[in-house]
Design a protein around this motif. Structure first.
Motif, PDB file in Angstrom:
ATOM      1  N   HIS A  42       0.845  -1.207   0.000  1.00 47.31           N
ATOM      2  CA  HIS A  42       0.000   0.000   0.000  1.00 47.31           C
ATOM      3  C   HIS A  42       0.874   1.248   0.000  1.00 47.31           C
ATOM      4  O   HIS A  42       0.627   2.208  -0.742  1.00 47.31           O
ATOM      5  N   LEU A  43       1.896   1.241   0.860  1.00 41.68           N
ATOM      6  CA  LEU A  43       2.799   2.393   0.938  1.00 41.68           C
ATOM      7  C   LEU A  43       3.522   2.624  -0.386  1.00 41.68           C
ATOM      8  O   LEU A  43       3.593   3.755  -0.875  1.00 41.68           O
ATOM      9  N   LEU A  44       4.049   1.558  -0.967  1.00 44.52           N
ATOM     10  CA  LEU A  44       4.764   1.694  -2.232  1.00 44.52           C
ATOM     11  C   LEU A  44       3.847   2.219  -3.331  1.00 44.52           C
ATOM     12  O   LEU A  44       4.232   3.105  -4.104  1.00 44.52           O
ATOM     13  N   HIS A  45       2.638   1.684  -3.411  1.00 49.02           N
ATOM     14  CA  HIS A  45       1.700   2.097  -4.451  1.00 49.02           C
ATOM     15  C   HIS A  45       1.417   3.602  -4.371  1.00 49.02           C
ATOM     16  O   HIS A  45       1.514   4.313  -5.375  1.00 49.02           O
ATOM     17  N   THR A  46       1.108   4.082  -3.190  1.00 48.86           N
ATOM     18  CA  THR A  46       0.795   5.507  -3.078  1.00 48.86           C
ATOM     19  C   THR A  46       2.037   6.380  -3.201  1.00 48.86           C
ATOM     20  O   THR A  46       1.951   7.502  -3.694  1.00 48.86           O
ATOM     21  N   ALA A 140      13.913   3.576   0.004  1.00 43.75           N
ATOM     22  CA  ALA A 140      15.180   2.898   0.291  1.00 43.75           C
ATOM     23  C   ALA A 140      14.981   1.801   1.330  1.00 43.75           C
ATOM     24  O   ALA A 140      15.510   0.682   1.182  1.00 43.75           O
ATOM     25  N   VAL A 141      14.216   2.081   2.367  1.00 42.17           N
ATOM     26  CA  VAL A 141      13.979   1.090   3.421  1.00 42.17           C
ATOM     27  C   VAL A 141      13.166  -0.078   2.873  1.00 42.17           C
ATOM     28  O   VAL A 141      13.462  -1.247   3.169  1.00 42.17           O
ATOM     29  N   LEU A 142      12.156   0.217   2.063  1.00 37.17           N
ATOM     30  CA  LEU A 142      11.346  -0.858   1.464  1.00 37.17           C
ATOM     31  C   LEU A 142      12.211  -1.748   0.567  1.00 37.17           C
ATOM     32  O   LEU A 142      12.072  -2.972   0.578  1.00 37.17           O
ATOM     33  N   ALA A 143      13.091  -1.133  -0.209  1.00 35.78           N
ATOM     34  CA  ALA A 143      13.949  -1.900  -1.109  1.00 35.78           C
ATOM     35  C   ALA A 143      14.899  -2.818  -0.338  1.00 35.78           C
ATOM     36  O   ALA A 143      15.240  -3.899  -0.825  1.00 35.78           O
ATOM     37  N   LEU A 144      15.317  -2.402   0.836  1.00 37.39           N
ATOM     38  CA  LEU A 144      16.258  -3.187   1.636  1.00 37.39           C
ATOM     39  C   LEU A 144      15.617  -4.352   2.386  1.00 37.39           C
ATOM     40  O   LEU A 144      16.309  -5.282   2.787  1.00 37.39           O
ATOM     41  N   ASP A 145      14.302  -4.291   2.615  1.00 31.42           N
ATOM     42  CA  ASP A 145      13.614  -5.349   3.351  1.00 31.42           C
ATOM     43  C   ASP A 145      13.139  -6.401   2.346  1.00 31.42           C
ATOM     44  O   ASP A 145      12.024  -6.350   1.847  1.00 31.42           O
ATOM     45  N   ARG A 149       6.293  -7.143   1.297  1.00 30.36           N
ATOM     46  CA  ARG A 149       5.477  -7.219   0.088  1.00 30.36           C
ATOM     47  C   ARG A 149       5.915  -6.200  -0.957  1.00 30.36           C
ATOM     48  O   ARG A 149       5.900  -6.500  -2.152  1.00 30.36           O
ATOM     49  N   ALA A 150       6.284  -5.006  -0.531  1.00 32.83           N
ATOM     50  CA  ALA A 150       6.706  -3.979  -1.485  1.00 32.83           C
ATOM     51  C   ALA A 150       7.930  -4.431  -2.267  1.00 32.83           C
ATOM     52  O   ALA A 150       7.991  -4.279  -3.492  1.00 32.83           O
ATOM     53  N   ALA A 151       8.910  -5.009  -1.592  1.00 25.45           N
ATOM     54  CA  ALA A 151      10.114  -5.487  -2.272  1.00 25.45           C
ATOM     55  C   ALA A 151       9.774  -6.642  -3.214  1.00 25.45           C
ATOM     56  O   ALA A 151      10.330  -6.737  -4.312  1.00 25.45           O
ATOM     57  N   GLU A 152       8.859  -7.503  -2.806  1.00 23.85           N
ATOM     58  CA  GLU A 152       8.435  -8.603  -3.680  1.00 23.85           C
ATOM     59  C   GLU A 152       7.829  -8.058  -4.970  1.00 23.85           C
ATOM     60  O   GLU A 152       8.158  -8.514  -6.067  1.00 23.85           O
ATOM     61  N   ASP A 160      15.701  -4.031  -9.583  1.00 22.98           N
ATOM     62  CA  ASP A 160      16.772  -4.614  -8.775  1.00 22.98           C
ATOM     63  C   ASP A 160      16.816  -3.816  -7.467  1.00 22.98           C
ATOM     64  O   ASP A 160      17.327  -2.704  -7.420  1.00 22.98           O
ATOM     65  N   THR A 161      16.259  -4.388  -6.423  1.00 18.66           N
ATOM     66  CA  THR A 161      16.124  -3.653  -5.161  1.00 18.66           C
ATOM     67  C   THR A 161      17.476  -3.341  -4.531  1.00 18.66           C
ATOM     68  O   THR A 161      17.613  -2.305  -3.872  1.00 18.66           O
ATOM     69  N   GLU A 162      18.448  -4.202  -4.736  1.00 19.42           N
ATOM     70  CA  GLU A 162      19.801  -3.944  -4.199  1.00 19.42           C
ATOM     71  C   GLU A 162      20.397  -2.697  -4.858  1.00 19.42           C
ATOM     72  O   GLU A 162      20.949  -1.830  -4.184  1.00 19.42           O
ATOM     73  N   VAL A 163      20.308  -2.631  -6.188  1.00 17.11           N
ATOM     74  CA  VAL A 163      20.841  -1.486  -6.932  1.00 17.11           C
ATOM     75  C   VAL A 163      20.084  -0.220  -6.562  1.00 17.11           C
ATOM     76  O   VAL A 163      20.682   0.845  -6.354  1.00 17.11           O
TER      77      VAL A 163
END
Length: 171
Positions: A42-46, A140-145, A149-152, A160-163
Motif C-alpha cells: 500500500h505504501l509503495l503504491h501511493t 530505500a527502506v522498502l527496497a532493503l527489506d 510485500r513492497a520489495a516482492e 533490482d532492489t539492491e541497486v
C-alpha cells in the motif's frame, strides 16, 4: 484500521508533504481494499503515485538515466495487486521479520513490516541530517527489506532492489 491517535499525528509532523500524501493514500487504499492493516505494498503504491522523486529513483535517477519504463511497469504490478494479484495476502498480517511483532501494537492499523519501514525512514532521514522523512527515505527502506510485500512487487516488476537501495544511499 483504527483511529489516528496522538502518536500518529506527532509522527506525521516528521513527514515531507509527499510522504504525508502517500501515507494518507495508503490508509485509504487499505480501507478500500478491505485490508485490516496498511502494508508495505500500500505504501509503495501511493508513493509511486504521489511522489515524483520516487518514480525518478525507480527509473534510475534524473531524466535520461536508467530504464524509464521501470516505474510504469512497477505501477502496473501494483495495480494488478489491487485487482487480484494480492489476494493470497488477503486476511494475513505482513511480517517480514525485520522487527518484533510487538511494534504493530504500538502502530495499530499498520502491518509490522510497514511500521518498521516508517521507523526506518525516520532513522534514515535523521542520519542524513533532515528534519523530515522523504518518500525516497521510505523507498530505500522498502527496497532493503527483501521479505516485505513492497520489495516482492518491485522484484516481480524487474526492479533490482539492491541497486535501487545503493543508488538511494549514494544520493
Amino acid at each position: 484500521m483504527g483511529d489516528t491517535g496522538a502518536a500518529d499525528v506527532a509522527r506525521e509532523s516528521l513527514f515531507s508533504a509527499e510522504l504525508a500524501a502517500a501515507v494518507a493514500g495508503a490508509r485509504r487504499r487499505a480501507v478500500r481494499d478491505g485490508d485490516r492493516q496498511v502494508d508495505t505494498a500500500h505504501l509503495l503504491h501511493t508513493l509511486m503515485e504521489s511522489d515524483p522523486e520516487v518514480s525518478r529513483a525507480v527509473d534510475g535517477g534524473s531524466a535520461g538515466q536508467g530504464s524509464a519504463g521501470q516505474s510504469v511497469r512497477l505501477l502496473g504490478y501494483l495495480v494488478q495487486r489491487t485487482i487480484g494479484y494480492g489476494l493470497r495476502w488477503s486476511g494475513t498480517v505482513e511480517d517480514s521479520g525485520s522487527l518484533p511483532v510487538l511494534l504493530a501494537c504500538r502502530a495499530p492499523g499498520w502491518s509490522p513490516a510497514a511500521a518498521a519501514a516508517m521507523e526506518g525512514a525516520f532513522a534514515r532521514a535523521r542520519a542524513r541530517g533532515a528534519a523530515r522523512a522523504e518518500g525516497t527515505d521510505l523507498l530505500a527502506v522498502l527496497a532493503l527489506d527483501h521479505r516485505c510485500r513492497a520489495a516482492e512487487v518491485m522484484r516481480r516488476a524487474g526492479v533490482d532492489t539492491e541497486v535501487l537501495a545503493a543508488r538511494l544511499d549514494a544520493s
